[in-house]
Design a protein around this motif. Structure first.
Motif, PDB file in Angstrom:
ATOM      1  N   ARG A 175       0.792  -1.091  -0.081  1.00 30.86           N
ATOM      2  CA  ARG A 175      -0.023   0.006  -0.156  1.00 30.86           C
ATOM      3  C   ARG A 175       0.906   1.282   0.007  1.00 30.86           C
ATOM      4  O   ARG A 175       1.850   1.346   0.715  1.00 30.86           O
ATOM      5  N   LEU A 176       0.414   2.238  -0.882  1.00 23.17           N
ATOM      6  CA  LEU A 176       1.327   3.789  -1.047  1.00 23.17           C
ATOM      7  C   LEU A 176       0.140   4.529  -0.642  1.00 23.17           C
ATOM      8  O   LEU A 176      -0.864   4.807  -1.373  1.00 23.17           O
ATOM      9  N   ASP A 177       0.579   5.221   0.367  1.00 19.49           N
ATOM     10  CA  ASP A 177      -0.234   6.597   1.027  1.00 19.49           C
ATOM     11  C   ASP A 177       0.491   7.904   0.627  1.00 19.49           C
ATOM     12  O   ASP A 177       1.668   8.089   1.100  1.00 19.49           O
ATOM     13  N   TYR A 178      -0.265   9.025  -0.036  1.00 19.30           N
ATOM     14  CA  TYR A 178       0.515  10.468   0.026  1.00 19.30           C
ATOM     15  C   TYR A 178      -0.530  11.296   0.528  1.00 19.30           C
ATOM     16  O   TYR A 178      -1.919  11.337   0.219  1.00 19.30           O
ATOM     17  N   THR A 179      -0.145  12.027   1.376  1.00 24.35           N
ATOM     18  CA  THR A 179      -1.031  13.331   1.835  1.00 24.35           C
ATOM     19  C   THR A 179      -0.498  14.643   1.838  1.00 24.35           C
ATOM     20  O   THR A 179       0.881  14.516   1.889  1.00 24.35           O
ATOM     21  N   LEU A 180      -1.189  15.608   1.075  1.00 24.50           N
ATOM     22  CA  LEU A 180      -0.518  16.944   1.059  1.00 24.50           C
ATOM     23  C   LEU A 180      -1.556  17.799   1.907  1.00 24.50           C
ATOM     24  O   LEU A 180      -2.543  17.788   2.036  1.00 24.50           O
ATOM     25  N   ASN A 181      -0.801  18.583   2.724  1.00 28.89           N
ATOM     26  CA  ASN A 181      -1.329  19.577   3.645  1.00 28.89           C
ATOM     27  C   ASN A 181      -0.933  20.971   3.265  1.00 28.89           C
ATOM     28  O   ASN A 181       0.055  21.346   3.186  1.00 28.89           O
ATOM     29  N   TRP A 182      -1.845  21.903   3.652  1.00 26.41           N
ATOM     30  CA  TRP A 182      -1.762  23.566   3.382  1.00 26.41           C
ATOM     31  C   TRP A 182      -2.140  23.752   4.674  1.00 26.41           C
ATOM     32  O   TRP A 182      -3.210  23.694   5.130  1.00 26.41           O
ATOM     33  N   ARG A 183      -1.391  24.841   5.172  1.00 25.09           N
ATOM     34  CA  ARG A 183      -1.654  25.578   6.430  1.00 25.09           C
ATOM     35  C   ARG A 183      -1.433  26.974   6.211  1.00 25.09           C
ATOM     36  O   ARG A 183      -0.478  27.395   5.913  1.00 25.09           O
ATOM     37  N   SER A 184      -2.525  27.577   6.576  1.00 20.25           N
ATOM     38  CA  SER A 184      -2.368  29.093   6.367  1.00 20.25           C
ATOM     39  C   SER A 184      -1.494  29.886   7.354  1.00 20.25           C
ATOM     40  O   SER A 184      -1.072  29.109   8.372  1.00 20.25           O
ATOM     41  N   ASP A 185      -1.187  31.124   7.247  1.00 18.89           N
ATOM     42  CA  ASP A 185      -0.507  31.836   8.116  1.00 18.89           C
ATOM     43  C   ASP A 185      -1.103  31.883   9.529  1.00 18.89           C
ATOM     44  O   ASP A 185      -2.288  32.108   9.486  1.00 18.89           O
ATOM     45  N   GLU A 186      -0.270  31.733  10.472  1.00 19.94           N
ATOM     46  CA  GLU A 186      -1.023  31.787  11.763  1.00 19.94           C
ATOM     47  C   GLU A 186      -0.603  33.237  12.659  1.00 19.94           C
ATOM     48  O   GLU A 186      -1.454  33.582  13.410  1.00 19.94           O
ATOM     49  N   PHE A 187       0.160  33.869  12.215  1.00 19.52           N
ATOM     50  CA  PHE A 187       0.604  35.111  12.682  1.00 19.52           C
ATOM     51  C   PHE A 187       0.825  36.073  11.696  1.00 19.52           C
ATOM     52  O   PHE A 187       1.124  36.030  10.525  1.00 19.52           O
ATOM     53  N   VAL A 188       0.420  37.332  12.038  1.00 20.09           N
ATOM     54  CA  VAL A 188       0.557  38.622  11.001  1.00 20.09           C
ATOM     55  C   VAL A 188       1.934  38.810  10.797  1.00 20.09           C
ATOM     56  O   VAL A 188       2.853  38.623  11.471  1.00 20.09           O
ATOM     57  N   GLY A 189       2.323  38.983   9.403  1.00 23.57           N
ATOM     58  CA  GLY A 189       3.814  39.269   9.110  1.00 23.57           C
ATOM     59  C   GLY A 189       4.434  37.991   8.401  1.00 23.57           C
ATOM     60  O   GLY A 189       5.366  37.933   7.850  1.00 23.57           O
ATOM     61  N   GLN A 190       3.789  36.849   8.538  1.00 20.38           N
ATOM     62  CA  GLN A 190       4.496  35.507   8.090  1.00 20.38           C
ATOM     63  C   GLN A 190       4.625  35.563   6.601  1.00 20.38           C
ATOM     64  O   GLN A 190       3.756  36.205   6.142  1.00 20.38           O
TER      65      GLN A 190
END
Length: 69
Positions: free
Chosen positions: A39-54
């Motif tokens: 079995r082959l698994d792939y996951t792609l994750n997007w995480r937004s900016d958590e702090f102003v100015g990132q």
């Protein structure tokens, strides 16, 4: 002053701080492919900016390969 020459900032309003974003998100997208006992698994994750100015959002992935015995 504490041991080791470090100073405490407790009660000091001049300490650095960061401002948090009011809306943040995490999005995950993935797939899994199975063949026989493998079995082959792939996951792609997007995480937004958590702090102003990132500078940019975080994008990272995970890849997993497994085999049943």
């Amino acid at each position: 002053e504490s041991a080791g020459g470090l100073q405490s900032t407790a009660g000091n309003n001049n300490s650095p701080s960061v401002e948090r974003e009011s809306l943040v998100y995490d999005v995950s997208l993935g797939f899994s492919v199975s063949f026989s006992k493998t079995r082959l698994d792939y996951t792609l994750n997007w995480r937004s900016d958590e702090f102003v100015g990132q500078r940019e959002e975080q994008i990272f992935g995970a890849l997993s390969l497994s085999r049943r015995f």
